[in-house]
Design a protein around this motif. Structure first.
Motif, mmCIF file in Angstrom:
data_model
loop_
_atom_site.group_PDB
_atom_site.id
_atom_site.type_symbol
_atom_site.label_atom_id
_atom_site.label_comp_id
_atom_site.label_asym_id
_atom_site.label_seq_id
_atom_site.Cartn_x
_atom_site.Cartn_y
_atom_site.Cartn_z
ATOM 1 N N ASN A 1 0.865 -1.181 0.000
ATOM 2 C CA ASN A 1 0.000 0.000 0.000
ATOM 3 C C ASN A 1 0.899 1.228 0.000
ATOM 4 O OD1 ASN A 1 -2.137 1.749 0.190
ATOM 5 N ND2 ASN A 1 -2.469 1.426 2.377
ATOM 6 N N HIS A 2 1.297 1.674 -1.199
ATOM 7 C CA HIS A 2 2.302 2.732 -1.298
ATOM 8 C C HIS A 2 1.682 4.054 -1.737
ATOM 9 C CE1 HIS A 2 2.500 2.764 -5.758
ATOM 10 N NE2 HIS A 2 2.185 1.481 -5.654
ATOM 11 N N ASN A 3 2.515 5.091 -1.727
ATOM 12 C CA ASN A 3 2.087 6.432 -2.125
ATOM 13 C C ASN A 3 2.835 6.929 -3.354
ATOM 14 O OD1 ASN A 3 0.076 7.135 -0.112
ATOM 15 N ND2 ASN A 3 1.745 7.107 1.373
ATOM 16 N N GLY A 4 3.188 6.002 -4.237
ATOM 17 C CA GLY A 4 3.834 6.397 -5.478
ATOM 18 C C GLY A 4 5.334 6.228 -5.512
ATOM 19 N N GLY A 5 5.905 5.614 -4.481
ATOM 20 C CA GLY A 5 7.345 5.449 -4.423
ATOM 21 C C GLY A 5 7.884 4.302 -5.252
ATOM 22 N N ILE A 6 7.020 3.602 -5.967
ATOM 23 C CA ILE A 6 7.451 2.483 -6.800
ATOM 24 C C ILE A 6 6.563 2.431 -8.042
ATOM 25 C CG2 ILE A 6 5.963 0.834 -5.572
ATOM 26 C CD1 ILE A 6 8.171 -1.271 -5.995
ATOM 27 N N LEU A 7 7.152 2.102 -9.176
ATOM 28 C CA LEU A 7 6.410 2.051 -10.433
ATOM 29 C C LEU A 7 5.729 0.699 -10.603
ATOM 30 C CD1 LEU A 7 9.099 3.653 -12.772
ATOM 31 C CD2 LEU A 7 7.151 4.800 -11.700
ATOM 32 N N ASP A 8 4.644 0.673 -11.383
ATOM 33 C CA ASP A 8 3.936 -0.589 -11.628
ATOM 34 C C ASP A 8 4.850 -1.613 -12.290
ATOM 35 O OD1 ASP A 8 1.629 0.441 -10.556
ATOM 36 O OD2 ASP A 8 0.750 1.011 -12.482
ATOM 37 N N GLU A 9 5.711 -1.152 -13.205
ATOM 38 C CA GLU A 9 6.610 -2.087 -13.873
ATOM 39 C C GLU A 9 7.645 -2.656 -12.922
ATOM 40 O OE1 GLU A 9 7.503 2.058 -15.749
ATOM 41 O OE2 GLU A 9 5.765 0.968 -14.956
ATOM 42 N N GLU A 10 8.022 -1.881 -11.908
ATOM 43 C CA GLU A 10 8.961 -2.387 -10.903
ATOM 44 C C GLU A 10 8.294 -3.462 -10.050
ATOM 45 O OE1 GLU A 10 11.983 1.292 -9.977
ATOM 46 O OE2 GLU A 10 9.935 1.463 -9.207
ATOM 47 N N ILE A 11 7.024 -3.263 -9.727
ATOM 48 C CA ILE A 11 6.284 -4.276 -8.974
ATOM 49 C C ILE A 11 6.172 -5.553 -9.796
ATOM 50 C CG2 ILE A 11 4.040 -4.846 -7.957
ATOM 51 C CD1 ILE A 11 3.721 -1.903 -7.235
ATOM 52 N N GLU A 12 5.925 -5.396 -11.105
ATOM 53 C CA GLU A 12 5.848 -6.568 -11.981
ATOM 54 C C GLU A 12 7.179 -7.317 -12.044
ATOM 55 O OE1 GLU A 12 4.513 -5.187 -15.740
ATOM 56 O OE2 GLU A 12 2.505 -4.607 -15.019
ATOM 57 N N GLU A 13 8.285 -6.579 -11.911
ATOM 58 C CA GLU A 13 9.607 -7.203 -11.914
ATOM 59 C C GLU A 13 9.912 -7.901 -10.584
ATOM 60 O OE1 GLU A 13 12.355 -4.114 -12.808
ATOM 61 O OE2 GLU A 13 11.562 -3.769 -14.833
ATOM 62 N N GLY A 14 9.075 -7.660 -9.565
ATOM 63 C CA GLY A 14 9.269 -8.323 -8.285
ATOM 64 C C GLY A 14 9.725 -7.428 -7.166
ATOM 65 N N TYR A 15 9.857 -6.135 -7.427
ATOM 66 C CA TYR A 15 10.303 -5.228 -6.376
ATOM 67 C C TYR A 15 9.145 -4.828 -5.464
ATOM 68 C CZ TYR A 15 14.797 -4.796 -8.707
ATOM 69 O OH TYR A 15 16.029 -5.079 -9.255
ATOM 70 N N ILE A 16 9.474 -4.553 -4.206
ATOM 71 C CA ILE A 16 8.494 -4.081 -3.232
ATOM 72 C C ILE A 16 9.115 -2.939 -2.430
ATOM 73 C CG2 ILE A 16 7.414 -6.359 -3.004
ATOM 74 C CD1 ILE A 16 8.860 -6.639 -0.299
ATOM 75 N N LEU A 17 8.283 -2.185 -1.743
ATOM 76 C CA LEU A 17 8.762 -1.207 -0.775
ATOM 77 C C LEU A 17 8.606 -1.832 0.604
ATOM 78 C CD1 LEU A 17 7.290 2.169 -2.098
ATOM 79 C CD2 LEU A 17 9.549 1.179 -2.492
ATOM 80 N N ALA A 18 9.725 -2.007 1.290
ATOM 81 C CA ALA A 18 9.700 -2.714 2.570
ATOM 82 C C ALA A 18 8.858 -1.991 3.612
ATOM 83 C CB ALA A 18 11.130 -2.893 3.091
ATOM 84 N N CYS A 19 8.771 -0.643 3.522
ATOM 85 C CA CYS A 19 8.080 0.118 4.562
ATOM 86 C C CYS A 19 6.566 -0.038 4.509
ATOM 87 C CB CYS A 19 8.451 1.594 4.473
ATOM 88 S SG CYS A 19 7.679 2.480 3.099
ATOM 89 N N CYS A 20 6.033 -0.441 3.355
ATOM 90 C CA CYS A 20 4.571 -0.500 3.230
ATOM 91 C C CYS A 20 4.109 -1.818 2.631
ATOM 92 C CB CYS A 20 4.069 0.676 2.393
ATOM 93 S SG CYS A 20 4.785 0.748 0.741
ATOM 94 N N SER A 21 4.933 -2.866 2.771
ATOM 95 C CA SER A 21 4.573 -4.210 2.282
ATOM 96 C C SER A 21 4.445 -5.151 3.463
ATOM 97 C CB SER A 21 5.637 -4.740 1.315
ATOM 98 O OG SER A 21 5.706 -3.942 0.149
ATOM 99 N N ARG A 22 3.314 -5.861 3.521
ATOM 100 C CA ARG A 22 3.071 -6.815 4.593
ATOM 101 C C ARG A 22 2.959 -8.217 4.000
ATOM 102 N NH1 ARG A 22 1.050 -1.978 6.020
ATOM 103 N NH2 ARG A 22 1.353 -1.350 8.204
ATOM 104 N N PRO A 23 3.726 -9.170 4.529
ATOM 105 C CA PRO A 23 3.728 -10.526 3.963
ATOM 106 C C PRO A 23 2.360 -11.190 4.041
ATOM 107 C CG PRO A 23 5.577 -10.202 5.469
ATOM 108 C CD PRO A 23 4.660 -9.042 5.666
ATOM 109 N N LEU A 24 2.027 -11.934 2.984
ATOM 110 C CA LEU A 24 0.814 -12.740 2.973
ATOM 111 C C LEU A 24 1.135 -14.219 3.161
ATOM 112 C CD1 LEU A 24 -1.105 -11.049 0.016
ATOM 113 C CD2 LEU A 24 -1.434 -10.704 2.474
ATOM 114 N N GLY A 25 2.373 -14.498 3.462
ATOM 115 C CA GLY A 25 2.836 -15.861 3.662
ATOM 116 C C GLY A 25 4.353 -15.847 3.782
ATOM 117 N N LYS A 26 4.941 -17.005 3.775
ATOM 118 C CA LYS A 26 6.385 -17.089 3.872
ATOM 119 C C LYS A 26 7.021 -16.263 2.758
ATOM 120 C CE LYS A 26 10.160 -20.403 4.403
ATOM 121 N NZ LYS A 26 10.544 -21.838 4.458
ATOM 122 N N LEU A 27 8.029 -15.471 3.128
ATOM 123 C CA LEU A 27 8.570 -14.493 2.196
ATOM 124 C C LEU A 27 10.088 -14.593 2.139
ATOM 125 C CD1 LEU A 27 7.595 -12.040 0.442
ATOM 126 C CD2 LEU A 27 8.179 -10.581 2.398
#
Length: 376
Positions: free
Chosen positions: A346-372
């Motif tokens: 749940n970010h505020n624009g600090g990451i691009l959609d294409e970066e998310i598709e590549e597998g990147y996340i922002l650690a400050c606003c990402s919560r695991p949904l399982g083993k990570l």
């Protein structure tokens, strides 16, 4: 990276005059910044100009910011600064910073950064830019060091669209604290549709002043921009100043959809430090607790993420350092690669959609949904 400032030696062959098409854009994951110059702008205000240590060029939008990772003696300091330079001059970038009485990071920069110093940086990032809000007329209004994103945008317009209609208003406490005043007056000679407005709170014993005195109000604002309602407005400064401007615009009947202000967001509330006992379906972790296992591969550490916690909070609990500045999903400093598993981000624009598709996340606003498993 050492917690001491790295001093670069005298280069023997810097290839300073390479063409842009022979260079690649700066990559904040691979390269650091080298200080080129330090310039006094006003009392307690300096401009630090950087180039890449790998002779790359800088691709960004005027008004964006970077985050500096300052290697202070007591531990790294993450500080976010708006770029005052323009992307139309891509071989270097600059930040113009004011040292407040309580400043730690900025005063460290004043005391330690010199030409040749190397410092890690992240970015650029941010959405406070005229690139996202094209208009025929602009009003740039700022106070103090809030002038920096305005200068970035105005310098870009001066280089690329000097005929643009810009009303530029800057406020300061005293005349000598008007940052970039001389440059602004020079720019007004080459930008025929640039109008300047300066206002100071009090006179000075050291510098004469015959301009506006006091605070910006409902009388003065229309003097600086009579066609205010027709302009795209960008505002930056202390929050009370920006609140006053918002109130003035609303009272004047301005369409606030055309108002934009610089903001690094509010830090998120801390998640509970004690585990909440529940077992969500499909979540791998410590059985019966809802705790999720997180593997930090580069550090070789296995950690646990409590219910509601972010990856960044789990990393800190495990002793893993992930650089982070705003901690609200805006600056992009805490961007890391997710190797396996899923997260809720749940970010505020600090990451691009294409970066998310590549597998990147922002650690400050990402919560695991399982083993990570993450690269950190």
């Amino acid at each position: 990276m050492s917690h001491k400032v790295m001093q670069a030696g005298q280069p023997t062959d810097h290839h300073v005059y390479r063409h842009l098409d022979e260079m690649t854009p700066w990559n904040d994951r691979l390269q650091v910044l080298e200080v080129v110059s330090v310039t006094d702008e006003a009392p307690e205000v300096k401009t630090f100009t950087f180039r890449s240590d790998a002779q790359t060029w800088f691709k960004y939008k005027p008004g964006q910011f970077i985050t500096l990772d300052l290697p202070a003696d007591d531990g790294p300091l993450m500080r976010t600064y708006t770029l005052s330079s323009t992307p139309s001059r891509p071989f270097s970038i600059s930040v113009t910073v004011k040292a407040q009485p309580t400043s730690i990071g900025t005063r460290w920069m004043f005391q330690n950064l010199k030409p040749g110093s190397l410092v890690k940086a992240y970015g650029p990032a941010g959405h406070f830019t005229l690139f996202a809000h094209s208009a025929s007329k602009y009003l740039f209004i700022s106070a103090g060091s809030g002038i920096t994103p305005m200068m970035s945008m105005l310098r870009w317009l001066s280089d690329c669209a000097p005929g643009t209609d810009v009303a530029f208003v800057n406020c300061a406490r005293r005349p000598e604290e008007l940052i970039f005043r001389q440059e602004l007056e020079l720019l007004s000679h080459r930008m025929p549709a640039l109008s300047l407005g300066f206002i100071v709170h009090e006179r000075s014993l050291h510098k004469s002043w015959a301009g506006h005195l006091g605070r910006i109000d409902a009388v003065r604002l229309p003097l600086f921009a009579p066609d205010l309602l027709e302009r795209e407005v960008f505002c930056c400064g202390p929050e009370p100043f920006m609140q006053d401007i918002r109130d003035l615009l609303r009272d004047a009947g301005f369409d606030m959809a055309h108002y934009h202000q610089e903001s690094f967001g509010e830090p998120p509330k801390e998640a509970p430090t004690e585990p909440v006992v529940f077992t969500p379906d499909g979540v791998d972790g410590v059985e019966g607790t809802g705790v999720t296992a997180v593997s930090f591969t580069m550090s070789g550490v296995e950690g646990e993420c409590l219910p509601g916690q972010t990856v960044l909070q789990a990393a800190r609990a495990a002793g893993v350092r992930i650089p982070a500045a705003c901690e609200s999903g805006l600056c992009g400093t805490c961007k890391i690669l997710k190797l396996s598993g899923e997260v809720e981000i749940n970010h505020n624009g600090g990451i691009l959609d294409e970066e998310i598709e590549e597998g990147y996340i922002l650690a400050c606003c990402s919560r695991p949904l399982g083993k990570l498993e993450v690269e950190a």
